[in-house]
Design an enzyme around this catalytic site. Structure first.
Site, mmCIF file in Angstrom:
data_model
loop_
_atom_site.group_PDB
_atom_site.id
_atom_site.type_symbol
_atom_site.label_atom_id
_atom_site.label_comp_id
_atom_site.label_asym_id
_atom_site.label_seq_id
_atom_site.Cartn_x
_atom_site.Cartn_y
_atom_site.Cartn_z
ATOM 1 N N ASP A 207 0.846 -1.203 0.000
ATOM 2 C CA ASP A 207 0.000 0.000 0.000
ATOM 3 C C ASP A 207 0.881 1.253 0.000
ATOM 4 O OD1 ASP A 207 0.873 -0.196 2.609
ATOM 5 O OD2 ASP A 207 -1.121 -0.105 3.528
ATOM 6 N N SER A 208 2.213 1.044 -0.034
ATOM 7 C CA SER A 208 3.140 2.159 -0.299
ATOM 8 C C SER A 208 2.833 2.786 -1.654
ATOM 9 C CB SER A 208 4.593 1.671 -0.262
ATOM 10 O OG SER A 208 4.761 0.550 -1.100
ATOM 11 N N ASP B 240 -0.857 -6.213 0.060
ATOM 12 C CA ASP B 240 -1.229 -5.559 1.319
ATOM 13 C C ASP B 240 -2.740 -5.443 1.434
ATOM 14 O OD1 ASP B 240 0.734 -4.801 3.145
ATOM 15 O OD2 ASP B 240 1.404 -3.133 1.903
ATOM 16 N N LYS C 217 -1.076 -9.427 3.327
ATOM 17 C CA LYS C 217 -0.290 -8.920 4.462
ATOM 18 C C LYS C 217 -1.152 -7.993 5.303
ATOM 19 C CE LYS C 217 3.397 -5.927 3.921
ATOM 20 N NZ LYS C 217 2.958 -4.713 4.644
ATOM 21 N N GLU D 33 -1.101 -5.495 8.992
ATOM 22 C CA GLU D 33 -0.227 -4.790 9.938
ATOM 23 C C GLU D 33 -0.802 -4.867 11.344
ATOM 24 O OE1 GLU D 33 0.431 -0.739 8.757
ATOM 25 O OE2 GLU D 33 1.153 -1.293 6.771
ATOM 26 N N GLU E 22 9.621 -3.875 10.263
ATOM 27 C CA GLU E 22 10.022 -2.588 9.678
ATOM 28 C C GLU E 22 10.591 -1.649 10.748
ATOM 29 O OE1 GLU E 22 7.120 -0.818 7.086
ATOM 30 O OE2 GLU E 22 8.224 1.052 6.941
HETATM 31 O O1 KIV Z 1 3.621 -1.057 1.606
HETATM 32 C C1 KIV Z 1 4.804 -1.435 1.561
HETATM 33 O O2 KIV Z 1 5.524 -1.231 0.589
HETATM 34 C C2 KIV Z 1 5.333 -2.140 2.721
HETATM 35 C C3 KIV Z 1 6.829 -2.266 2.818
HETATM 36 C C4 KIV Z 1 7.405 -0.982 3.273
HETATM 37 C C5 KIV Z 1 7.225 -3.401 3.679
HETATM 38 O O3 KIV Z 1 4.602 -2.557 3.566
#
Ligand code: KIV
Length: 265
Positions: A45-46, A84, A112, A114, A181
């Protein structure tokens, strides 16, 4: 190359062979990343930051994630794809199952999430339904406002103990991978040794079982954002993108990246 599976990654942990993970959001980069030997692509989600120009990952929606997962999936044939689950998409059980299924149907191999032990039931529910889960501890960007900014986590003894216990409980609930992280290297080492699942570090030192970076960061595309834990592989590779990604893979595998200067003590 054979399809990378969770079994492959688990075996690499046992054999102490680090694996490389990069983010990707489109088919062209995904294909290039696969051909450079990266085992895992994270559709992170980056994308909120690097594709959409947002200030955080909070505005990213399920529709955004599915669109990018579909594009990445079209570009690869052997790389394992993690997607994510975006902000608040796993807040209730019903939402979690519905949204995880959307990401899997878009082409992800695992999702994934968090957070710590509050996710135990979520992870158990997903894995019971055949959806592999990657946990994410330490600096969790979806909680940036609660954390008071993008700061290194687990610096004091109490925080470090909580993080270690959270990691163990995520593994016990069925998580197959864990991202750590921005945590001190010594803590990341302790977590990696305590867990039998592979631990993927970002700003977590060289003792993790794998390393992940955001593609745009390791290519040095944002001159205003050059955090300590990122190396500009594009500069090292004299401006060639494929060489930069291959160099990242090489340095992850021989553990020369991350070096001391990229790590927190
Ligand atoms: O969203 C993302 O790119 C991430 C990485 C920073 C691990 O979660």
């Amino acid at each position: 190359m054979k399809k990378v599976t969770l079994h492959t990654l688990q075996q690499q942990k046992l054999n102490k062979e680090p694996f490389a993970v990069l983010t990707a959001y489109d088919a062209t980069f995904a294909k290039l990343i696969e051909s450079a030997g990266v085992e895992v692509i994270l559709v992170g989600d980056s994308l909120g930051n690097v594709i959409q120009g947002q200030k955080s990952t909070v505005p990213v929606t399920m529709d955004h994630m599915c669109y990018h997962v579909e594009n990445v999936a079209r570009g690869v044939s052997t790389t394992l794809i993690i997607a994510d689950m975006p902000y608040m998409s796993y807040a209730t059980t019903e939402q979690t199952f519905h949204n995880a299924a959307r990401l899997m149907q878009a082409g992800a191999n695992m999702v994934k999430v968090e957070g710590g032990s509050w996710l135990n039931d979520t992870i158990e529910g997903l894995t019971q339904r055949g959806i592999p889960v990657c946990g994410h501890l330490g600096l969790t960007p979806q909680s940036v406002d609660a954390l008071g900014g993008y700061k290194v986590q687990g610096r004091d003894d109490a925080q470090a103990e909580k993080l270690l216990n959270d990691a163990k409980s995520l593994e016990k609930s069925g998580a197959s991978l864990l991202v750590l992280e921005c945590v001190p290297s010594a803590l990341a080492k302790k977590v990696s040794e305590a867990l039998s699942i592979p631990v993927i570090g970002i700003g977590a030192g060289s003792d993790c079982d794998a390393q992940v970076l955001v593609l745009h960061d390791m290519l040095g595309l944002n001159e205003e954002f050059q955090p300590k834990f990122v190396e500009n592989f594009m500069a090292l590779a004299k401006g060639n993108v494929k060489d930069a990604i291959e160099l990242f893979v090489k340095q992850v595998k021989d553990r020369s990246f991350p070096a001391e200067k990229h790590s927190f003590n």
